[in-house]
Design a protein around this motif. Structure first.
Motif, short mmCIF file in Angstrom:
data_model
loop_
_atom_site.label_atom_id
_atom_site.label_comp_id
_atom_site.label_asym_id
_atom_site.label_seq_id
_atom_site.Cartn_x
_atom_site.Cartn_y
_atom_site.Cartn_z
N LEU A 7 0.83 -1.21 0.00
CA LEU A 7 0.00 0.00 0.00
C LEU A 7 0.86 1.26 0.00
O LEU A 7 0.54 2.24 -0.66
CB LEU A 7 -0.93 0.01 1.21
CG LEU A 7 -2.18 -0.84 1.11
CD1 LEU A 7 -2.92 -0.86 2.43
CD2 LEU A 7 -3.07 -0.33 0.01
N LEU A 11 0.62 3.96 -2.98
CA LEU A 11 0.28 5.35 -2.68
C LEU A 11 1.40 6.31 -3.05
O LEU A 11 1.15 7.43 -3.50
CB LEU A 11 -0.06 5.49 -1.19
CG LEU A 11 -1.39 4.92 -0.76
CD1 LEU A 11 -1.50 4.91 0.76
CD2 LEU A 11 -2.53 5.68 -1.38
N PHE A 40 -5.38 13.01 -1.76
CA PHE A 40 -5.93 11.72 -1.32
C PHE A 40 -4.81 10.70 -1.11
O PHE A 40 -4.86 9.91 -0.16
CB PHE A 40 -6.96 11.20 -2.32
CG PHE A 40 -8.33 11.74 -2.08
CD1 PHE A 40 -9.09 11.31 -1.00
CD2 PHE A 40 -8.88 12.68 -2.94
CE1 PHE A 40 -10.36 11.81 -0.77
CE2 PHE A 40 -10.15 13.19 -2.73
CZ PHE A 40 -10.89 12.75 -1.65
N ALA A 41 -3.81 10.69 -1.97
CA ALA A 41 -2.68 9.76 -1.78
C ALA A 41 -1.91 10.09 -0.51
O ALA A 41 -1.50 9.19 0.23
CB ALA A 41 -1.77 9.80 -3.00
N SER A 43 -3.19 11.51 2.11
CA SER A 43 -4.05 11.08 3.23
C SER A 43 -3.93 9.58 3.46
O SER A 43 -3.99 9.12 4.60
CB SER A 43 -5.49 11.46 2.94
OG SER A 43 -5.65 12.85 2.94
N GLY A 44 -3.76 8.81 2.39
CA GLY A 44 -3.51 7.38 2.54
C GLY A 44 -2.23 7.10 3.30
O GLY A 44 -2.17 6.19 4.13
N HIS A 45 -1.20 7.90 3.04
CA HIS A 45 0.05 7.76 3.80
C HIS A 45 -0.18 8.08 5.28
O HIS A 45 0.37 7.41 6.16
CB HIS A 45 1.13 8.68 3.24
CG HIS A 45 1.80 8.14 2.03
ND1 HIS A 45 1.55 8.62 0.77
CD2 HIS A 45 2.70 7.14 1.87
CE1 HIS A 45 2.27 7.96 -0.10
NE2 HIS A 45 2.98 7.05 0.54
N ILE A 47 -2.89 7.63 6.96
CA ILE A 47 -3.60 6.49 7.56
C ILE A 47 -2.63 5.34 7.83
O ILE A 47 -2.70 4.68 8.86
CB ILE A 47 -4.77 6.06 6.66
CG1 ILE A 47 -5.86 7.12 6.70
CG2 ILE A 47 -5.31 4.70 7.09
CD1 ILE A 47 -6.98 6.91 5.74
N LEU A 48 -1.69 5.12 6.90
CA LEU A 48 -0.69 4.06 7.14
C LEU A 48 0.20 4.37 8.34
O LEU A 48 0.70 3.47 8.99
CB LEU A 48 0.18 3.88 5.89
CG LEU A 48 -0.47 3.19 4.70
CD1 LEU A 48 0.50 3.14 3.54
CD2 LEU A 48 -0.92 1.79 5.08
N GLN A 52 -4.93 9.15 11.80
CA GLN A 52 -6.23 9.26 11.17
C GLN A 52 -6.77 10.68 11.18
O GLN A 52 -7.41 11.11 10.22
CB GLN A 52 -7.24 8.34 11.87
CG GLN A 52 -6.94 6.88 11.74
CD GLN A 52 -6.02 6.36 12.83
OE1 GLN A 52 -5.62 7.09 13.72
NE2 GLN A 52 -5.68 5.10 12.75
N ALA A 55 -5.28 12.62 8.37
CA ALA A 55 -5.84 12.17 7.09
C ALA A 55 -7.21 12.79 6.85
O ALA A 55 -7.47 13.30 5.75
CB ALA A 55 -5.93 10.64 7.08
#
Length: 166
Positions: A7, A11, A40-41, A43-45, A47-48, A52, A55
């Motif tokens: 992921l 991302l 958005f990418a 924000s994915g980082h 979350i990883l 949160q 994000a």
């Protein structure tokens, strides 16, 4: 290779590709939409990295409010080829040379840095959780938080008074 690493790399590729498309896109509306994909990418980082709150704030504030504002400004300006000023070749050459000089300065500055071999702990701990942020905000920093809310309220009232017609 775990799902988290897969992921992360997906991302990362998405963020880099969409960031390059922001800069290289000829149409300003397409550039803004690619910037939303970049947010958005990122924000994915977040979350990883178990952040949160960051994000969600990134999606709501940047991908939502700021990008809608950019789109309104672009549409109100009515950009087209006939109103675009003529750009000389020497300005493009100077831009490329200054960008290359900036790249050389960044490479020279980062050349002697020590890269840490430690891996980041992902999806562990409670560092980025909203519960911890709220606890700190309403215990340790409650007075500065309330002062800033009064400051924002007075600025909003002042803006309404200034903007009010007689």
């Amino acid at each position: 290779m775990g799902i988290t690493q897969i992921l992360f790399w997906v991302l990362t590729v998405a963020a880099l590709f969409s960031a390059i498309m922001v800069v290289s896109s000829k149409n300003p509306v397409h550039s803004v939409l690619w910037l939303v994909a970049t947010f958005f990418a990122i924000s994915g980082h977040y979350i990883l990295l178990n952040a949160q709150f960051l994000a969600i704030v990134n999606i709501i504030v940047y991908a939502g409010a700021i990008m809608v504002l950019f789109l309104f400004v672009i549409m109100l300006m009515n950009l087209n080829k006939s109103t675009e000023p003529v750009k000389h070749k020497w300005l493009q050459i100077i831009g490329i040379l200054s960008g290359g000089c900036l790249l050389l300065v960044i490479v020279a500055a980062l050349r002697n840095t020590e890269v840490s071999q430690h891996m980041v702990e992902m999806s562990t701990g409670e560092a980025g959780l909203i519960k911890n942020l709220g606890r700190e905000l309403f215990t340790t920093f409650v007075v500065p938080f309330e002062i800033s809310s009064i400051l924002f309220l007075s600025a909003m009232v002042g803006a309404v008074v200034i903007g009010k017609k007689d």
